[in-house]
Design an enzyme around this catalytic site. Structure first.
Site, PDB file in Angstrom:
ATOM      1  N   CYS A 101     -10.935   4.845   5.947  1.00 47.33           N
ATOM      2  CA  CYS A 101      -9.886   5.173   4.975  1.00 47.33           C
ATOM      3  C   CYS A 101     -10.091   4.398   3.681  1.00 47.33           C
ATOM      4  O   CYS A 101      -9.961   4.955   2.585  1.00 47.33           O
ATOM      5  CB  CYS A 101      -8.516   4.876   5.575  1.00 47.33           C
ATOM      6  SG  CYS A 101      -7.140   5.363   4.516  1.00 47.33           S
ATOM      7  N   CYS A 200      -2.613   4.760  11.790  1.00 52.10           N
ATOM      8  CA  CYS A 200      -1.474   5.433  11.172  1.00 52.10           C
ATOM      9  C   CYS A 200      -1.302   6.876  11.629  1.00 52.10           C
ATOM     10  O   CYS A 200      -0.180   7.387  11.672  1.00 52.10           O
ATOM     11  CB  CYS A 200      -1.584   5.372   9.648  1.00 52.10           C
ATOM     12  SG  CYS A 200      -2.990   6.282   8.947  1.00 52.10           S
TER      13      CYS A 200
END
Length: 387
Positions: A101, A200
């Site tokens: 990410c 997440c």
């Protein structure tokens, strides 16, 4: 400078944006929406970048007095992070989605958009430092003063060009408490907001269940190092190197010692388990190398393979052909290993190869290897295998 501040909705990014604005930069705040699920809120998610986070980021931007926008990067996130996560596990590797990410979304995608819009730099709330002490005085990436929160490991994949165009205002804070105190002093409502944690996009924290739902079942065998079948499993993607629990084996080892996952073969659908000593290795081989400066065979470094793992002293014994591979110290012998052996210096090739001073356990293909010179990041690479 014209600075784009990435605002996650947490206290760190809010204080970073406030400090950038206070420094005189022309700051614009942006929240990256990474999920299309509008019911993904703090109560249903253990990660970051939720609907609630977007609202918190907006209020922080209003308090700081900077413009604020929300950018939908959910398609990029799904394609570049979530799909990569699934593909790596399906291939028997162990990825770090936070590294991906940071590499592909929070810097590559964000910086690309910032550049197109005329911004000079990107500012984030990561715990790391940038100092102009690299070769030729170039900006270099360093560990944060706050070692408990240090994020230089997950940032190392951003590469030197992104470092030159980044601001990390929190790098010199010694504790998270100092950041929260500054947030309170600035009247930022996120000063007491808890930290995000876990993956997440796995809202319930059940990574194994997430993998099964997305990859399905592919039953196979659990075997020992000799190939003896000890049990069965529902998919190799449910295992990682070094795993001890949930092996699906009822019979204990003959000597009663704990057993661990030591190898994963998706092609044969076999998971190999064995004693702890089978996990230890002195040598690592990695590819996809991102260097912050030229690497030379024989150089002493510190090697880290987990975000908050220990950095172990090591010697570079093989470097990619794009780096200068020369003998160490004016042609002298390579430094001796802790066990007395002297690692041979190998010619340049396509991979990075290091020899550790002390053995490392639980090394899994797909993990990120980061090399340091004291607290300065030298390079990042993806582990391919134990040598």
């Amino acid at each position: 400078m014209k600075v784009l501040a990435a605002m996650s909705g947490g206290v760190d990014s809010a204080v970073a944006a406030a400090r950038a604005a206070e420094a005189g930069h022309e700051v614009v705040g942006v929240h990256m929406a990474l999920s299309k699920s509008r019911d993904q809120t703090r109560t249903g998610s253990r990660g970051c970048c939720t609907v609630e986070d977007a609202s918190d980021a907006r209020r922080a931007a209003e308090r700081i007095g900077i413009p604020y926008y929300v950018w939908d990067l959910s398609d990029d996130f799904h394609d570049l992070v979530v799909e990569d996560f699934l593909a790596e596990y399906a291939a028997g590797r162990t990825p770090n989605p936070c590294v991906r990410c940071n590499e592909r979304i929070k810097f590559a995608s964000l910086l690309e958009r910032a550049t197109l819009l005329g911004f000079d730099a990107v500012c984030t709330g990561h715990y790391a430092s940038i100092r102009a002490d690299g070769p030729g005085g170039a900006p270099s990436l360093h560990r944060s003063r706050n070692m408990e929160k240090d994020q230089s490991y997950v940032l190392a994949v951003m590469g030197p060009e992104a470092v030159r165009r980044s601001l990390f205002p929190l790098g010199e804070y010694a504790t998270k408490a100092e950041v929260r105190a500054e947030a309170r002093a600035r009247g930022l409502g996120v000063s007491t907001k808890p930290d995000s944690y876990d993956i997440c996009f796995v809202a319930d924290g059940d990574t194994r269940g997430f993998l099964e739902r997305n990859l399905g079942e592919a039953p196979g065998e659990v075997v020992d190092a000799d190939g003896t079948v000890l049990g069965t499993h529902r998919g190799t993607h449910g295992f990682t190197i070094g795993q001890r629990r949930g092996l699906g084996v009822e019979r204990p080892a003959p000597d009663g010692a704990p057993r661990y996952v030591v190898d994963i073969d998706p092609a044969s659908r076999q998971v190999v388990i064995g004693a702890a000593e089978l996990l230890s290795t002195y040598e690592l081989v990695a590819g996809d190398v991102i260097s912050f400066e030229p690497l030379t065979a024989g150089r002493r470094v510190s090697a880290q393979i987990r975000a908050h793992g220990e950095a172990i002293p090591a010697t570079l014994v093989g470097v990619p052909s794009t780096s200068a591979a020369v003998p160490p110290a004016e042609g002298g012998p390579a430094p001796a290993r802790a066990d007395g052996a002297t690692p041979a210096v190998e010619p340049a090739g396509t991979a990075l190869r290091i020899r550790l001073d002390t053995p490392l356990r639980g090394v899994a293909p797909g993990q990120t290897l980061v090399l340091y010179d004291e607290d300065r990041v030298l390079a990042a690479a993806t582990l391919e295998r134990r040598a």
